[in-house]
Design an enzyme around this catalytic site. Structure first.
Site, PDB file in Angstrom:
ATOM      1  N   ASP A  97       0.877  -1.153   0.000  1.00 60.29           N
ATOM      2  CA  ASP A  97       0.000   0.000   0.000  1.00 60.29           C
ATOM      3  C   ASP A  97       0.932   1.225   0.000  1.00 60.29           C
ATOM      4  OD1 ASP A  97      -2.392   1.582   0.525  1.00 60.29           O
ATOM      5  OD2 ASP A  97      -1.605   1.798   2.553  1.00 60.29           O
ATOM      6  N   LEU A  98       0.441   2.375  -0.413  1.00 59.52           N
ATOM      7  CA  LEU A  98       1.318   3.552  -0.498  1.00 59.52           C
ATOM      8  C   LEU A  98       1.141   4.472   0.717  1.00 59.52           C
ATOM      9  CD1 LEU A  98       3.349   5.218  -2.155  1.00 59.52           C
ATOM     10  CD2 LEU A  98       1.406   6.231  -3.369  1.00 59.52           C
ATOM     11  N   ASP A  99      -0.024   5.141   0.771  1.00 58.64           N
ATOM     12  CA  ASP A  99      -0.274   6.110   1.846  1.00 58.64           C
ATOM     13  C   ASP A  99      -0.309   5.405   3.203  1.00 58.64           C
ATOM     14  OD1 ASP A  99      -0.567   8.131  -0.054  1.00 58.64           O
ATOM     15  OD2 ASP A  99      -2.698   7.730  -0.294  1.00 58.64           O
ATOM     16  N   THR A 120       1.153  10.480   3.664  1.00 53.05           N
ATOM     17  CA  THR A 120       0.376  11.497   2.966  1.00 53.05           C
ATOM     18  C   THR A 120      -0.945  11.786   3.674  1.00 53.05           C
ATOM     19  OG1 THR A 120      -0.273   9.666   1.581  1.00 53.05           O
ATOM     20  CG2 THR A 120       1.278  11.221   0.625  1.00 53.05           C
ATOM     21  N   LYS A 142      -8.813   6.257   5.660  1.00 52.60           N
ATOM     22  CA  LYS A 142      -7.600   5.591   5.163  1.00 52.60           C
ATOM     23  C   LYS A 142      -7.958   4.405   4.275  1.00 52.60           C
ATOM     24  CE  LYS A 142      -4.254   7.138   8.496  1.00 52.60           C
ATOM     25  NZ  LYS A 142      -3.382   6.804   9.632  1.00 52.60           N
ATOM     26  N   GLY A 143      -7.368   4.363   3.108  1.00 48.08           N
ATOM     27  CA  GLY A 143      -7.615   3.271   2.167  1.00 48.08           C
ATOM     28  C   GLY A 143      -8.918   3.405   1.391  1.00 48.08           C
ATOM     29  N   ARG A 146     -11.437   8.313  -3.293  1.00 48.47           N
ATOM     30  CA  ARG A 146     -11.763   9.735  -3.195  1.00 48.47           C
ATOM     31  C   ARG A 146     -13.272  10.012  -3.118  1.00 48.47           C
ATOM     32  NH1 ARG A 146      -9.239  12.970  -7.918  1.00 48.47           N
ATOM     33  NH2 ARG A 146      -7.487  11.651  -7.257  1.00 48.47           N
ATOM     34  N   SER A 156      -2.405   0.472  -4.352  1.00 49.63           N
ATOM     35  CA  SER A 156      -2.909   1.675  -3.687  1.00 49.63           C
ATOM     36  C   SER A 156      -4.253   2.112  -4.239  1.00 49.63           C
ATOM     37  CB  SER A 156      -1.888   2.804  -3.883  1.00 49.63           C
ATOM     38  OG  SER A 156      -2.440   4.048  -3.507  1.00 49.63           O
ATOM     39  N   ALA A 157      -5.057   2.757  -3.390  1.00 55.09           N
ATOM     40  CA  ALA A 157      -6.337   3.315  -3.824  1.00 55.09           C
ATOM     41  C   ALA A 157      -6.159   4.675  -4.495  1.00 55.09           C
ATOM     42  CB  ALA A 157      -7.272   3.455  -2.622  1.00 55.09           C
ATOM     43  N   SER A 158      -4.964   5.238  -4.387  1.00 53.36           N
ATOM     44  CA  SER A 158      -4.759   6.624  -4.837  1.00 53.36           C
ATOM     45  C   SER A 158      -4.617   6.766  -6.343  1.00 53.36           C
ATOM     46  CB  SER A 158      -3.518   7.210  -4.171  1.00 53.36           C
ATOM     47  OG  SER A 158      -3.290   8.510  -4.672  1.00 53.36           O
ATOM     48  N   ASN A 196      -3.207   9.431  -7.342  1.00 50.96           N
ATOM     49  CA  ASN A 196      -2.025  10.300  -7.398  1.00 50.96           C
ATOM     50  C   ASN A 196      -0.727   9.554  -7.115  1.00 50.96           C
ATOM     51  OD1 ASN A 196      -3.322  12.966  -7.814  1.00 50.96           O
ATOM     52  ND2 ASN A 196      -4.319  12.479  -5.865  1.00 50.96           N
ATOM     53  N   LYS A 253     -10.919  -0.863  -2.144  1.00 54.29           N
ATOM     54  CA  LYS A 253     -10.733  -1.683  -0.954  1.00 54.29           C
ATOM     55  C   LYS A 253     -11.959  -1.458  -0.066  1.00 54.29           C
ATOM     56  CE  LYS A 253      -5.781  -0.675  -1.169  1.00 54.29           C
ATOM     57  NZ  LYS A 253      -4.657   0.074  -0.599  1.00 54.29           N
ATOM     58  N   GLU A 296      -0.226  -3.230   4.706  1.00 54.97           N
ATOM     59  CA  GLU A 296      -1.380  -2.331   4.774  1.00 54.97           C
ATOM     60  C   GLU A 296      -1.494  -1.595   6.111  1.00 54.97           C
ATOM     61  OE1 GLU A 296      -3.894  -0.741   3.739  1.00 54.97           O
ATOM     62  OE2 GLU A 296      -4.053  -1.379   1.653  1.00 54.97           O
ATOM     63  N   ASP A 297      -1.926  -0.340   6.056  1.00 53.65           N
ATOM     64  CA  ASP A 297      -2.148   0.431   7.291  1.00 53.65           C
ATOM     65  C   ASP A 297      -3.635   0.712   7.526  1.00 53.65           C
ATOM     66  OD1 ASP A 297      -2.380   2.288   5.108  1.00 53.65           O
ATOM     67  OD2 ASP A 297      -2.323   3.890   6.612  1.00 53.65           O
TER      68      ASP A 297
HETATM   69  P1  B16 Z   1      -6.533  10.016  -4.113  1.00 59.11           P
HETATM   70  P2  B16 Z   1      -3.642   4.037  -0.145  1.00 59.11           P
HETATM   71  C1  B16 Z   1      -5.526   5.953  -0.271  1.00 59.11           C
HETATM   72  O1  B16 Z   1      -4.250   5.487  -0.553  1.00 59.11           O
HETATM   73  C2  B16 Z   1      -5.595   6.812   0.988  1.00 59.11           C
HETATM   74  O2  B16 Z   1      -5.310   6.025   2.132  1.00 59.11           O
HETATM   75  C3  B16 Z   1      -6.977   7.387   1.131  1.00 59.11           C
HETATM   76  O3  B16 Z   1      -7.042   8.215   2.283  1.00 59.11           O
HETATM   77  C4  B16 Z   1      -7.302   8.215  -0.127  1.00 59.11           C
HETATM   78  O4  B16 Z   1      -8.614   8.753  -0.053  1.00 59.11           O
HETATM   79  C5  B16 Z   1      -7.175   7.302  -1.351  1.00 59.11           C
HETATM   80  O5  B16 Z   1      -5.879   6.777  -1.397  1.00 59.11           O
HETATM   81  C6  B16 Z   1      -7.463   8.023  -2.650  1.00 59.11           C
HETATM   82  O6  B16 Z   1      -6.465   8.970  -2.895  1.00 59.11           O
HETATM   83  O7  B16 Z   1      -7.557  11.058  -3.771  1.00 59.11           O
HETATM   84  O8  B16 Z   1      -5.128  10.531  -4.179  1.00 59.11           O
HETATM   85  O9  B16 Z   1      -6.916   9.230  -5.350  1.00 59.11           O
HETATM   86  O10 B16 Z   1      -3.545   4.033   1.346  1.00 59.11           O
HETATM   87  O11 B16 Z   1      -4.567   2.974  -0.702  1.00 59.11           O
HETATM   88  O12 B16 Z   1      -2.291   4.068  -0.821  1.00 59.11           O
HETATM   89 MG    MG Z   2      -2.855   3.199   3.238  1.00 56.17          MG
END
Ligand code: B16
Ligand code: MG
Length: 217
Positions: free
Chosen positions: A8-10, A16, A44-45, A48, A113-115, A117, A144, A168-169
């Site tokens: 996982d990233l964030d 972040t 978290k996770g 958006r 990652s869910a992000s 970005n 997730k 994972e966090d």
């Molecule tokens: P974005 P992960 C997740 O990343 C974050 O934990 C979560 O807080 C955030 O809303 C999600 O990414 C989406 O991020 O707005 O940048 O697309 O923990 O899965 O790496």
């Molecule tokens: Mg995370």
């Protein structure tokens, strides 16, 4: 067995969450209500749009789909301005050493990652070159705790789920890894991450040998 690792990233490799918090808080305040750190924990996770739905619900505010798209875009523009200034110094303790040790042993590494970005974050923190596969919010259709993000990662690494270890966090991420039938290291406590196979405060206490032993069991 050859293991494969999916990170996982964030909250696992980089911190972040603080930037997500600041951007969501600014958005909530602009709509006339507050947003707490405890609420931020629950995001978290979570992707958006789902995060925005939860925040609007906490604030007791209803918006149309078009308005929600606009609000999410606004929050993201503030968030991107902040992560754009990130540097290698924001890589969490132990991340770099573990990634290097895995690479040195020829163990495959994916991002899960869910992000949306992740590209920018990996570039600013100079971590991108470690990954054999990247699966992020742009590559999946379900969020997730659905296992899609990790199943795709394993596929791209050509690894069997039973050989994969997820880091994972977030509770939603641990559930996703369990649903994918993978071993999962929780970065956090047993209380916050029920169901994980092991718990670590951060990656600085994780060794490659421990990971290999975990999968052999
Ligand atoms: P974005 P992960 C997740 O990343 C974050 O934990 C979560 O807080 C955030 O809303 C999600 O990414 C989406 O991020 O707005 O940048 O697309 O923990 O899965 O790496
Ligand atoms: Mg995370």
């Amino acid at each position: 067995t050859t293991i494969a690792c999916i990170f996982d990233l964030d909250g696992v490799l980089v911190d972040t969450a603080v930037y997500h918090y600041q951007a969501w808080k600014k958005l909530a305040n602009s709509l006339g209500f507050d947003f707490t750190e405890a609420q931020n924990e629950q995001l978290k996770g979570v992707n958006r749009m789902r995060s925005l739905d939860m925040i609007l619900n906490w604030g007791g505010v209803t918006k149309t789909t078009a308005e929600k798209e606009e609000l999410a875009t606004l929050k993201n523009s503030w968030y991107v301005a902040m992560i754009n200034k990130m540097s290698v110094s924001e890589v969490l303790p132990g991340s770099l050493d573990l990634l290097k040790a895995l690479k040195a042993q020829g163990i495959k590494i994916a991002l899960g990652s869910a992000s949306k970005n992740s590209g920018l974050i990996l570039e600013r923190t100079e971590l991108g070159h470690f990954f054999d596969a990247i699966v992020d919010g742009n590559a999946v259709t379900t969020s997730k705790p659905d296992p899609e993000v990790f199943i795709k990662g394993a596929e791209l690494l050509n690894a069997a789920a039973a050989d994969c270890i997820v880091f994972e966090d977030a509770a939603a991420g641990v559930q996703a890894a369990i649903a994918a039938k993978m071993t999962v290291i929780g970065i956090g406590t047993e209380e916050n991450l029920p169901g994980a196979d092991e718990f670590h405060k951060d990656l600085s206490t994780v060794t490659v040998q421990e990971l290999i032993n975990l999968v052999k069991e």
